[in-house]
Design a protein around this motif. Structure first.
Motif, PDB file in Angstrom:
ATOM      1  N   ALA A 100     -66.098   7.504 -67.353  1.00 20.70           N
ATOM      2  CA  ALA A 100     -66.089   7.117 -65.945  1.00 20.70           C
ATOM      3  C   ALA A 100     -64.951   6.135 -65.694  1.00 20.70           C
ATOM      4  O   ALA A 100     -64.310   6.163 -64.638  1.00 20.70           O
ATOM      5  CB  ALA A 100     -67.434   6.523 -65.544  1.00 20.70           C
ATOM      6  N   GLU A 101     -64.680   5.286 -66.669  1.00 19.40           N
ATOM      7  CA  GLU A 101     -63.600   4.305 -66.548  1.00 19.40           C
ATOM      8  C   GLU A 101     -62.240   4.987 -66.409  1.00 19.40           C
ATOM      9  O   GLU A 101     -61.429   4.605 -65.549  1.00 19.40           O
ATOM     10  CB  GLU A 101     -63.601   3.388 -67.765  1.00 19.40           C
ATOM     11  N   ASP A 102     -61.969   6.006 -67.234  1.00 15.62           N
ATOM     12  CA  ASP A 102     -60.694   6.710 -67.135  1.00 15.62           C
ATOM     13  C   ASP A 102     -60.588   7.517 -65.841  1.00 15.62           C
ATOM     14  O   ASP A 102     -59.538   7.558 -65.208  1.00 15.62           O
ATOM     15  CB  ASP A 102     -60.469   7.621 -68.339  1.00 15.62           C
ATOM     16  N   LEU A 103     -61.674   8.168 -65.457  1.00 16.18           N
ATOM     17  CA  LEU A 103     -61.658   8.929 -64.200  1.00 16.18           C
ATOM     18  C   LEU A 103     -61.381   8.002 -63.022  1.00 16.18           C
ATOM     19  O   LEU A 103     -60.558   8.301 -62.163  1.00 16.18           O
ATOM     20  CB  LEU A 103     -62.983   9.669 -64.013  1.00 16.18           C
ATOM     21  N   ARG A 104     -62.061   6.880 -63.019  1.00 18.16           N
ATOM     22  CA  ARG A 104     -61.855   5.911 -61.941  1.00 18.16           C
ATOM     23  C   ARG A 104     -60.434   5.350 -61.979  1.00 18.16           C
ATOM     24  O   ARG A 104     -59.781   5.221 -60.952  1.00 18.16           O
ATOM     25  CB  ARG A 104     -62.878   4.775 -62.054  1.00 18.16           C
ATOM     26  N   GLY A 105     -59.946   5.018 -63.159  1.00 17.56           N
ATOM     27  CA  GLY A 105     -58.605   4.468 -63.295  1.00 17.56           C
ATOM     28  C   GLY A 105     -57.533   5.415 -62.808  1.00 17.56           C
ATOM     29  O   GLY A 105     -56.598   5.013 -62.104  1.00 17.56           O
ATOM     30  N   TYR A 106     -57.664   6.687 -63.182  1.00 18.80           N
ATOM     31  CA  TYR A 106     -56.676   7.672 -62.734  1.00 18.80           C
ATOM     32  C   TYR A 106     -56.736   7.831 -61.224  1.00 18.80           C
ATOM     33  O   TYR A 106     -55.707   7.818 -60.545  1.00 18.80           O
ATOM     34  CB  TYR A 106     -56.899   9.005 -63.451  1.00 18.80           C
ATOM     35  N   LEU A 107     -57.938   7.948 -60.676  1.00 20.99           N
ATOM     36  CA  LEU A 107     -58.066   8.084 -59.221  1.00 20.99           C
ATOM     37  C   LEU A 107     -57.519   6.854 -58.511  1.00 20.99           C
ATOM     38  O   LEU A 107     -56.846   6.981 -57.480  1.00 20.99           O
ATOM     39  CB  LEU A 107     -59.521   8.339 -58.833  1.00 20.99           C
ATOM     40  N   GLU A 108     -57.768   5.668 -59.041  1.00 20.70           N
ATOM     41  CA  GLU A 108     -57.223   4.446 -58.431  1.00 20.70           C
ATOM     42  C   GLU A 108     -55.698   4.460 -58.437  1.00 20.70           C
ATOM     43  O   GLU A 108     -55.063   4.061 -57.453  1.00 20.70           O
ATOM     44  CB  GLU A 108     -57.732   3.206 -59.164  1.00 20.70           C
ATOM     45  N   ASP A 109     -55.107   4.914 -59.522  1.00 21.19           N
ATOM     46  CA  ASP A 109     -53.649   4.987 -59.625  1.00 21.19           C
ATOM     47  C   ASP A 109     -53.099   5.977 -58.593  1.00 21.19           C
ATOM     48  O   ASP A 109     -52.151   5.672 -57.863  1.00 21.19           O
ATOM     49  CB  ASP A 109     -53.257   5.409 -61.047  1.00 21.19           C
ATOM     50  N   VAL A 110     -53.713   7.140 -58.517  1.00 18.95           N
ATOM     51  CA  VAL A 110     -53.288   8.153 -57.545  1.00 18.95           C
ATOM     52  C   VAL A 110     -53.461   7.621 -56.128  1.00 18.95           C
ATOM     53  O   VAL A 110     -52.577   7.784 -55.278  1.00 18.95           O
ATOM     54  CB  VAL A 110     -54.086   9.463 -57.744  1.00 18.95           C
ATOM     55  N   GLN A 111     -54.579   6.972 -55.872  1.00 17.18           N
ATOM     56  CA  GLN A 111     -54.842   6.448 -54.536  1.00 17.18           C
ATOM     57  C   GLN A 111     -53.814   5.388 -54.147  1.00 17.18           C
ATOM     58  O   GLN A 111     -53.325   5.367 -53.016  1.00 17.18           O
ATOM     59  CB  GLN A 111     -56.265   5.872 -54.471  1.00 17.18           C
ATOM     60  N   ARG A 112     -53.485   4.511 -55.075  1.00 17.37           N
ATOM     61  CA  ARG A 112     -52.475   3.476 -54.804  1.00 17.37           C
ATOM     62  C   ARG A 112     -51.154   4.132 -54.408  1.00 17.37           C
ATOM     63  O   ARG A 112     -50.533   3.748 -53.404  1.00 17.37           O
ATOM     64  CB  ARG A 112     -52.281   2.592 -56.038  1.00 17.37           C
ATOM     65  N   ARG A 113     -50.732   5.121 -55.163  1.00 12.80           N
ATOM     66  CA  ARG A 113     -49.473   5.814 -54.872  1.00 12.80           C
ATOM     67  C   ARG A 113     -49.553   6.535 -53.518  1.00 12.80           C
ATOM     68  O   ARG A 113     -48.605   6.525 -52.741  1.00 12.80           O
ATOM     69  CB  ARG A 113     -49.161   6.828 -55.976  1.00 12.80           C
ATOM     70  N   THR A 114     -50.693   7.162 -53.256  1.00 12.77           N
ATOM     71  CA  THR A 114     -50.876   7.883 -51.996  1.00 12.77           C
ATOM     72  C   THR A 114     -50.795   6.936 -50.809  1.00 12.77           C
ATOM     73  O   THR A 114     -50.087   7.207 -49.824  1.00 12.77           O
ATOM     74  CB  THR A 114     -52.225   8.628 -51.992  1.00 12.77           C
ATOM     75  N   LEU A 115     -51.501   5.818 -50.881  1.00 13.42           N
ATOM     76  CA  LEU A 115     -51.506   4.877 -49.756  1.00 13.42           C
ATOM     77  C   LEU A 115     -50.129   4.260 -49.536  1.00 13.42           C
ATOM     78  O   LEU A 115     -49.743   4.020 -48.384  1.00 13.42           O
ATOM     79  CB  LEU A 115     -52.565   3.798 -49.961  1.00 13.42           C
TER      80      LEU A 115
END
Length: 169
Positions: A100-115
């Motif tokens: 869950a930590e890696d899934l969340r981390g990857y999504l957070e990274d993608v979200q940061r770039r997207t925003l």
């Protein structure tokens, strides 16, 4: 509210919901599937992040977090780095095992770039054609709506799978 703010609001709903789905979920729950052909939460979350990463990077003319930030190495999946989940087999879905930590981390990274990208947009940017393989050609605005709509649909699927998993326990 301007265009960038509206898109940021829409895109923020996907990870917020996914974080709730992941919260407190054990490794068995991440890989549980309602049946042998269904998608697991781990696969759904990976697919949401991976698809958004690839598509936003393309329209933003930027690197994908998957490769640039080492997520491909961390996940170590047994398929091509270009894979985003579209058309994958049941066996490939089962191969997506991540914390869950890696899934969340990857999504957070993608979200940061997207925003970061979304915050740069003005109304006139949405008319830019980003994909001429379709008839009619796809504008940036249409592509961005498509990405967030897909993310919201998959969020609902992940929440449903979690509910099934919890009820079966």
């Amino acid at each position: 509210m301007n265009t960038a703010e509206l898109l940021i609001e829409a895109y923020s709903r996907v990870p917020d919901g996914i974080y709730r789905v992941l919260d407190g979920l054990d490794p068995t729950g991440l890989t549980a599937r309602p049946d042998a052909e269904a998608n697991s939460i781990a696969w759904i979350v990976w697919h949401v992040a991976r698809s958004q990463d690839a598509q936003v990077a393309e329209v933003a003319d930027a690197d994908e977090a998957w490769l640039a930030d080492g997520w491909s190495d961390r996940f170590d999946l047994p398929f091509d780095d270009a894979a985003t989940g579209y058309g994958q087999t049941s066996e490939e879905v089962a191969a997506v095992r991540a914390s869950a930590e890696d899934l969340r981390g990857y999504l957070e990274d993608v979200q940061r770039r997207t925003l970061e990208f979304l915050s740069t947009l003005a109304d006139e940017d949405l008319d830019r054609i980003v994909d001429e393989r379709w008839d009619p050609p796809v504008s940036l605005g249409v592509r961005l709506v498509s990405i967030v709509a897909d993310g919201l649909q998959h969020l609902g699927q992940a929440a449903y799978v979690r509910g099934l998993y919890e009820r079966a326990r």
